[in-house]
Design an enzyme around this catalytic site. Structure first.
Site, PDB file in Angstrom:
ATOM      1  N   GLY A  12       0.832  -1.195   0.000  1.00 25.95           N
ATOM      2  CA  GLY A  12       0.000   0.000   0.000  1.00 25.95           C
ATOM      3  C   GLY A  12       0.870   1.250   0.000  1.00 25.95           C
ATOM      4  O   GLY A  12       0.510   2.278   0.583  1.00 25.95           O
ATOM      5  N   ASN A  86       1.410  -2.457   5.318  1.00 24.59           N
ATOM      6  CA  ASN A  86       0.573  -1.271   5.474  1.00 24.59           C
ATOM      7  C   ASN A  86      -0.747  -1.358   4.723  1.00 24.59           C
ATOM      8  O   ASN A  86      -1.721  -0.720   5.121  1.00 24.59           O
ATOM      9  CB  ASN A  86       1.350  -0.044   4.988  1.00 24.59           C
ATOM     10  CG  ASN A  86       0.462   1.168   4.790  1.00 24.59           C
ATOM     11  OD1 ASN A  86       0.029   1.814   5.741  1.00 24.59           O
ATOM     12  ND2 ASN A  86       0.160   1.473   3.524  1.00 24.59           N
ATOM     13  N   SER A 138      -4.062   0.475  14.117  1.00 22.87           N
ATOM     14  CA  SER A 138      -4.873   1.694  14.168  1.00 22.87           C
ATOM     15  C   SER A 138      -5.269   1.963  15.612  1.00 22.87           C
ATOM     16  O   SER A 138      -5.344   1.038  16.435  1.00 22.87           O
ATOM     17  CB  SER A 138      -6.134   1.527  13.313  1.00 22.87           C
ATOM     18  OG  SER A 138      -7.059   2.565  13.567  1.00 22.87           O
ATOM     19  N   TYR A 151     -13.261  -3.174  10.610  1.00 15.89           N
ATOM     20  CA  TYR A 151     -11.939  -2.553  10.596  1.00 15.89           C
ATOM     21  C   TYR A 151     -11.248  -2.718  11.946  1.00 15.89           C
ATOM     22  O   TYR A 151     -10.083  -3.120  12.028  1.00 15.89           O
ATOM     23  CB  TYR A 151     -12.079  -1.075  10.236  1.00 15.89           C
ATOM     24  CG  TYR A 151     -10.765  -0.351  10.065  1.00 15.89           C
ATOM     25  CD1 TYR A 151     -10.022  -0.502   8.895  1.00 15.89           C
ATOM     26  CD2 TYR A 151     -10.271   0.489  11.054  1.00 15.89           C
ATOM     27  CE1 TYR A 151      -8.823   0.157   8.717  1.00 15.89           C
ATOM     28  CE2 TYR A 151      -9.073   1.163  10.892  1.00 15.89           C
ATOM     29  CZ  TYR A 151      -8.351   0.988   9.720  1.00 15.89           C
ATOM     30  OH  TYR A 151      -7.161   1.643   9.556  1.00 15.89           O
ATOM     31  N   ALA A 153     -11.835  -4.895  14.356  1.00 26.38           N
ATOM     32  CA  ALA A 153     -11.531  -6.296  14.642  1.00 26.38           C
ATOM     33  C   ALA A 153     -10.303  -6.761  13.875  1.00 26.38           C
ATOM     34  O   ALA A 153      -9.443  -7.476  14.415  1.00 26.38           O
ATOM     35  CB  ALA A 153     -12.728  -7.179  14.303  1.00 26.38           C
TER      36      ALA A 153
END
Length: 247
Positions: A12, A86, A138, A151, A153
């Site tokens: 990414g 990423n 995150s 997201y 989890a």
């Protein structure tokens, strides 16, 4: 030049935080392969660092694609020292509205992609006596928020995978850590700040009182990937300006 002579892969890596990390690595002397489905405008970065940046089209959810990424990196640069997992997606939505396809896409990209990258890179790093893996988590991996179930989890799982990988790969000389960015002036963070009503809520939760800069995340990645982070292993480093949370 904290990373001079090293070769890094950033998945990414052609936009957002991945691009910021790739640019910081380049600034510190590394050669970088930016792996993504789309090159976007990464050529602009390549032109500023001739000979040290490559784009490789990659689907992190496909094991053959990830294997080809690692093999190509070794063929072009002679080895692989640093992997930054990423690549990620967000299909936010409340549980009762979230489709199975959206759930699977999120988990497969954010978690399975990390597994495939780690599995492909570890043997190559071990042959060179070791390496560094940095997984991107995150702030919402540890802070519940409505509409982020898939997201959050997936990122929580990335953090535990990081710790497990650190235990398994340490005997091979491979150090594995994670970065957990907060609200950064890029992607989802920028979208939050663009909504005055939402930003007013979140701004007061940040001790810094502002969004983070992408280069601040990049600098943290340099620390974990470079020599100065040699005694940090199995750790999740939060880069969030002092993000507090209520509900």
């Amino acid at each position: 030049m904290l990373m001079e002579g090293t070769t890094a892969v950033v998945t990414g890596g052609t936009r957002g935080l991945g691009r910021a990390i790739a640019e910081r690595f380049l600034d510190e002397g590394a050669s970088v392969v930016c792996a993504a489905r789309n090159p976007y405008d990464i050529k602009e970065v390549a032109d500023r660092h001739p000979g040290r940046l490559r784009y490789h089209e990659t689907d992190v959810t496909d094991e053959d694609s990830v294997r080809d990424l690692v093999e190509t990196t070794v063929a072009e640069f002679g080895g692989l020292d640093v992997l930054v997992n990423n690549a990620g997606v967000s299909r936010d939505g409340k549980i009762t509205r979230l489709t199975l396809d959206e759930w699977n896409t999120t988990v497969t990209t954010n978690l399975t992609g990390v597994f495939l990258g780690t599995r492909a890179a570890a043997p190559v790093m071990a042959e060179r006596g070791g390496g560094r893996i940095v997984n991107i988590s995150s702030c919402v991996a540890t802070r519940p928020a409505p509409g982020t179930s898939a997201y959050s989890a997936s990122k929580a799982a990335v953090e535990m995978f990081t710790r497990s990988s650190a235990v398994e790969l340490a005997p091979k000389g491979i150090v594995v850590n994670a970065l957990a960015p907060g609200y950064i002036d890029e992607g989802m963070g920028r979208q939050v700040a663009a909504n005055p009503k939402v930003w007013e809520v979140y701004r007061h939760r940040m001790l810094a009182g502002r969004l983070g800069r992408p280069d601040e995340v990049g600098s943290a990645a340099v620390f974990l990937a470079g020599a100065e982070g040699s005694y940090v292993n199995g750790h999740v480093l939060e880069v969030n300006g002092g993000l507090m949370w209520t509900s």
